[in-house]
Enzyme design. Structure first.
Site, PDB file in Angstrom:
ATOM      1  CG  ASP A 205      -6.358  34.103  -2.112  1.00  0.00           C
ATOM      2  OD1 ASP A 205      -5.909  33.256  -0.229  1.00  0.00           O
ATOM      3  OD2 ASP A 205      -6.305  35.223  -1.907  1.00  0.00           O
TER       4      ASP A 205
ATOM      5  CG  ASP B 157      -8.698 -15.427  -3.280  1.00  0.00           C
ATOM      6  OD1 ASP B 157      -9.234 -14.762  -2.246  1.00  0.00           O
ATOM      7  OD2 ASP B 157      -7.717 -15.519  -3.647  1.00  0.00           O
TER       8      ASP B 157
ATOM      9  NE  ARG C   2       1.046  35.697  -0.100  1.00  0.00           N
ATOM     10  CZ  ARG C   2       1.989  35.443   1.187  1.00  0.00           C
ATOM     11  NH1 ARG C   2       3.554  36.041   0.077  1.00  0.00           N
ATOM     12  NH2 ARG C   2       2.779  35.575   2.078  1.00  0.00           N
TER      13      ARG C   2
ATOM     14  CB  THR D 145       1.310 -20.696   1.880  1.00  0.00           C
ATOM     15  OG1 THR D 145       1.172 -19.561   2.134  1.00  0.00           O
ATOM     16  CG2 THR D 145       1.675 -21.235   3.471  1.00  0.00           C
TER      17      THR D 145
ATOM     18  CD  GLU E 231       1.265 -15.448   7.705  1.00  0.00           C
ATOM     19  OE1 GLU E 231       2.063 -16.866   7.807  1.00  0.00           O
ATOM     20  OE2 GLU E 231       0.452 -15.640   6.821  1.00  0.00           O
TER      21      GLU E 231
ATOM     22  N   GLY F 256      -3.013  10.733 -18.972  1.00  0.00           N
ATOM     23  CA  GLY F 256      -4.389   9.753 -18.003  1.00  0.00           C
ATOM     24  C   GLY F 256      -3.372   9.684 -16.439  1.00  0.00           C
TER      25      GLY F 256
ATOM     26  CG  ASP G  47      -9.314 -12.247   0.967  1.00  0.00           C
ATOM     27  OD1 ASP G  47      -8.604 -12.081  -0.258  1.00  0.00           O
ATOM     28  OD2 ASP G  47     -10.197 -12.607   1.719  1.00  0.00           O
TER      29      ASP G  47
ATOM     30  CG  ASP H 109     -15.928   6.748 -14.766  1.00  0.00           C
ATOM     31  OD1 ASP H 109     -16.659   7.470 -13.698  1.00  0.00           O
ATOM     32  OD2 ASP H 109     -14.726   6.865 -15.048  1.00  0.00           O
TER      33      ASP H 109
END
Length: 533
Positions: free
Chosen positions: A480, A410, A486, A375, A382, A66, A408, A181
């Site tokens: 194909d 949080d 192929r 920070t 940035e 996996g 993001d 899932d």
């Protein structure tokens, strides 16, 4: 967290003897420390059985692979009992989310009661380099493979399968677990006997829930994803939707919501228009169609619960369901759907193996360069400036904003290091089709720039019955497109990109990709329920 159990014929080409697990050369601040003060050592499990699996088990041949690790046949040293051991390499756990997925999977398997249709956990070990999950061995093959192997496939057989799946959903929900899932690949038969039990095998995306609790993380497999997942506000009802998709496929051989692109699949799910006109639906009973409609109800408040599905007349009278063959068309579709999934998975596995340590090399240095104010966080400007400085291809501001919002976690408008890792891995894979070329080269063993039928047969020899020439021929026929016998790179790429993005070799990428898609559809107003303003 991937296929935990064996498939028939998987010994070919496998590694033998006890696997050697290499030391982990990459740790990041996204990982937790072991509290020993000896630097960053990733600790995943809360209460492992032990640290040295070799004291209790002998690891044998490889039986599955996996995104995060390899599954081995293993033997209890004392009793001689055979089990499956999923060994998850810590160097593949790149983010805090990956770590939490593994931790939660083990906790959920410990929490679930023993049930004849759920694979049982035996032990869980953790050493410096890997987590080893020892569980019940399933050697009977995948759900669709068993159906295709039978000479006579009927509505009655589909009803029996659906009853088992809903009993699994019911026990999960009763114990406060949302699977998230459900798909055919996550159900295996315990053994090759005709009477073998069907078992749910993968709880890697499952989560604990409380009544009334809402979730917003976009996870799962596109074809089986409920509309409220895309709206980022969902509960355990999503499992009923996914089971409804499985039922639709069981009865006609194709998914109910399909398109050439991820966005097309998402929009088809939101529209929730179910096609009952194509063959064999005119021959399917009205009670079966009624259950499909009620399980694929777009409003989760109106959707049936697991108990209500099990009480539905089609399930209650499963033994009386029509025993007339649904036709060779359905079997052929199921075979094609199953084997094509396996071909894609094999290619995805090759891609995933290239997304290891080298993928994250240099990410820490890039983060420190962008974090000019030191920070520990970077803002959008940035990020944009830093990507330009690093020579990253130009990304439109709107796409970058969507990506940043998705990463993001949080919600503070900046990216910390862990969030930046996810973005970086995403961008590296988004940049070009290098990994897709690597996957193509894996199949093209003689480097002729084409995948020939013998190479295709060799690549799939542990995925399908090696005598099943018709299966290999069916794949070649489908992929194909110019009919020269192929598969060219262009044909291979088209196959990989149809319906779902090949880049979901990474679960983290999948999450970020669908978060971004969800935000995009929200802005377009595509995610509204019918009748909403």
């Amino acid at each position: 967290m991937g296929n935990c159990c064996a498939s028939p014929g998987s010994e070919t080409g496998s590694k033998k003897g006890k696997p050697k697990i290499k030391s982990n050369p990459f740790y990041s601040e996204a990982y937790t420390t072991n509290g020993s003060g000896t630097g960053f050592k990733l600790s995943v499990l809360k209460d492992p059985t032990g640290h040295d699996i070799s004291l209790m088990y002998d690891l044998g041949r490889e039986v599955g692979r996996g995104e995060f690790g390899i599954t081995y046949l293993c033997t209890d040293i004392k009793t001689g009992e055979k089990y499956a051991c999923k060994s998850i390499s810590k160097k593949k756990l790149r983010t805090a989310v990956d770590i939490e997925d593994v931790r939660r999977e083990v906790e959920i398997m410990k929490h679930m009661p023993r049930h004849p249709n759920i694979v049982s956990l035996k032990d869980a070990f953790e050493d410096d380099d890997a987590v080893h999950i020892v569980m019940e061995l399933c050697e009977g093959g995948e759900l669709f493979d068993r159906i295709v192997a039978r000479g006579h496939y009927t509505e009655r057989a589909a009803a029996a399968v659906m009853k088992t799946i809903l009993e699994v959903v019911q026990i999960c929900h009763k114990h406060g677990v949302m699977h998230r899932d459900l798909k055919p690949e996550n159900f295996l038969f315990a053994n090759k006997k005709e009477t073998s039990a069907l078992k749910a095998i993968d709880f890697g995306l499952s989560v604990f829930f409380k009544p009334g609790e809402g979730f917003n993380e976009i996870v799962g497999s596109p074809y089986y994803m409920a509309p409220e997942v895309l709206r980022r506000n969902y509960g355990p009802e999503v499992d009923i939707w996914s089971a409804g998709v499985i039922l639709y496929i069981l009865l006609c051989g194709v998914p109910p919501f399909w398109a050439e692109t991820e966005q097309g699949v998402a929009q088809a799910i939101i529209r929730s228009v179910i096609d009952f006109k194509r063959d064999p639906w005119p021959r399917v009973s009205e009670t079966a169609k009624d259950l499909v409609r009620k399980m694929l109800e777009p409003d989760p408040k109106k959707r049936l619960s697991a108990a209500q599905v099990l009480e539905h007349s089609w399930i209650q009278n499963a033994k009386k369901a029509p025993n007339v063959s649904l036709g060779e068309t359905v079997k052929a579709r199921l075979k094609q759907f199953s084997v094509m999934n396996k071909l894609k998975k094999r290619a995805l596995r090759v891609i995933a193996e290239h997304l290891s340590v080298e993928e994250v090399a240099g990410i820490k240095e890039a983060f420190e360069m962008m974090d000019s104010k030191k920070t520990g966080k970077i803002n959008l400007e940035e990020l944009k400036f830093g990507l330009h400085k690093l020579g990253q291809q130009q990304i439109p501001d709107t796409d970058l904003q969507i990506l940043m919002e998705a990463a993001d976690v949080d919600g503070d408008g900046t990216l910390n290091y862990g969030e930046f890792v996810a973005v970086s891995v995403h961008l590296k894979k988004m940049a070009n089709d290098e990994h897709l070329h690597k996957a193509f080269s894996f199949f093209d063993q003689n480097q002729s720039d084409y995948i020939e039928i013998e190479e295709l047969r060799e690549a799939l020899n542990d995925e399908v019955d090696t005598n099943s020439e018709e299966v290999v021929a069916a794949i070649m026929q489908d992929v194909d497109t110019d009919k020269d016998g192929r598969i060219s790179y262009e044909e291979f790429a088209a196959m990989m990109k149809a319906g779902t993005d090949w880049r979901k070799a990474s679960r983290q990428y999948s999450r970020e990709r669908f978060n971004s898609l969800s935000l995009k559809l929200m802005r377009e107003g595509s995610l509204q329920l019918e009748g909403e303003n």
